[in-house]
Design an enzyme around this catalytic site. Structure first.
Site, PDB file in Angstrom:
ATOM      1  N   ASP A  40      -2.349   8.567   8.215  1.00  0.00           N
ATOM      2  CA  ASP A  40      -2.629   7.267   8.805  1.00  0.00           C
ATOM      3  C   ASP A  40      -2.076   7.162  10.220  1.00  0.00           C
ATOM      4  O   ASP A  40      -1.065   7.789  10.551  1.00  0.00           O
ATOM      5  CB  ASP A  40      -1.985   6.147   7.972  1.00  0.00           C
ATOM      6  CG  ASP A  40      -2.770   5.832   6.717  1.00  0.00           C
ATOM      7  OD1 ASP A  40      -3.927   6.270   6.628  1.00  0.00           O
ATOM      8  OD2 ASP A  40      -2.220   5.162   5.836  1.00  0.00           O
ATOM      9  N   ARG A  82       0.823  -1.217   0.000  1.00  0.00           N
ATOM     10  CA  ARG A  82       0.000   0.000   0.000  1.00  0.00           C
ATOM     11  C   ARG A  82       0.856   1.265   0.000  1.00  0.00           C
ATOM     12  O   ARG A  82       0.353   2.359  -0.298  1.00  0.00           O
ATOM     13  CB  ARG A  82      -0.964   0.011   1.188  1.00  0.00           C
ATOM     14  CG  ARG A  82      -0.303   0.204   2.535  1.00  0.00           C
ATOM     15  CD  ARG A  82      -1.304  -0.003   3.670  1.00  0.00           C
ATOM     16  NE  ARG A  82      -2.441   0.894   3.560  1.00  0.00           N
ATOM     17  CZ  ARG A  82      -2.456   2.139   4.018  1.00  0.00           C
ATOM     18  NH1 ARG A  82      -1.389   2.640   4.602  1.00  0.00           N
ATOM     19  NH2 ARG A  82      -3.544   2.888   3.895  1.00  0.00           N
TER      20      ARG A  82
END
Length: 252
Positions: A168, A152
């Site tokens: 994040d 990712r």
């Protein structure tokens, strides 16, 4: 990036490699993830990959020969990471994922049973990684976690969502702030007014304050490593945070 996974249970990986962000990255050619059955490198009629430990004791130990042959067959480059997933490894965290995402080649070795013959660790592995302080049946699920966390991060893997990476949890050094979506009121629970205000500066301030609060409440250990501004420290002190006292004689 190419990722090779060595396992005695290759069938476990199919759904992981076909779905979600990892699946999209594989189909787009951003990640080449190959699963190898260690039993293909065993030479007895039972396709054995483990045997009883020298010195006695319960359980079985993974044989060195299939693992050495498997890794050598891959011809990993000199800068490739050969990673053994092991409960004895260093913690796998976001920093480790970011480091691995910079490489062209990764080989993941999934342990099983009582462990792997130590000569594999000494002769093949560049590092051992652990995904947490718990015991699972083998290294397959940890390997899936590593693949997902690394893939990712590859450029293009998240598409238009890449700007969210810096926000994040763990990437920013803090846990992420609370998230809300429609409806604005659900069963008597309302979205904070600031998020509906359209005031982007106020929203950013609220999110930062909530990220600090949540990290202090749930993972205060992270604050020792986070990059905190003077304003962050002021907010944390108001929330009851006590900065760690430097040990005399050590640099701050």
């Amino acid at each position: 990036m190419r990722i090779d996974v060595l396992t005695v249970f290759p069938e476990m990986f199919g759904p992981v490699l076909a779905a979600g962000i990892v699946g999209k990255a594989v189909r787009a050619g951003l990640a080449d993830v190959r699963i190898h059955d260690l039993r293909d490198f065993a030479h007895d009629r039972h396709r054995s990959t483990d045997d009883a430990p020298f010195g006695g004791g319960p359980g079985m130990v993974m044989l060195p020969q299939p693992l050495f042959e498997a890794v050598r067959s891959l011809e990993p480059s000199l800068d490739a990471a050969v990673v053994v997933l092991s409960p004895q490894g260093k913690p796998f965290d976001q920093r480790a994922a970011e480091r691995l995402a910079q490489l062209e080649r990764i080989v993941l070795i999934c342990g099983r049973y009582e462990g792997i013959d130590e000569r594999v660790i000494e002769g093949l592995a560049t590092e051992e990684l652990s995904t947490g302080d718990y015991v699972v049946s083998g290294g397959e699920v940890p390997a899936m976690l590593v693949v997902d966390a690394v893939v990712r991060l590859l450029p293009g893997a998240l598409g238009h969502g890449e700007e969210a990476l810096a926000d994040d949890s763990h990437t920013s050094g803090l846990l992420q702030h609370p998230q809300y979506t429609r409806p604005a009121d659900f069963e008597g629970r309302s979205v904070p007014d600031v998020l509906l205000s359209g005031n982007h500066a106020a929203i950013a301030q609220w999110r930062r304050r909530e990220a600090l609060r949540r990290t202090l409440e749930r993972r205060p250990d992270m604050l020792a490593r986070a990059e905190l501004s003077a304003e962050d420290a002021q907010i944390l002190r108001a929330l009851g945070w006590q900065p760690p006292t430097p040990v005399p004689g050590t640099p701050e």
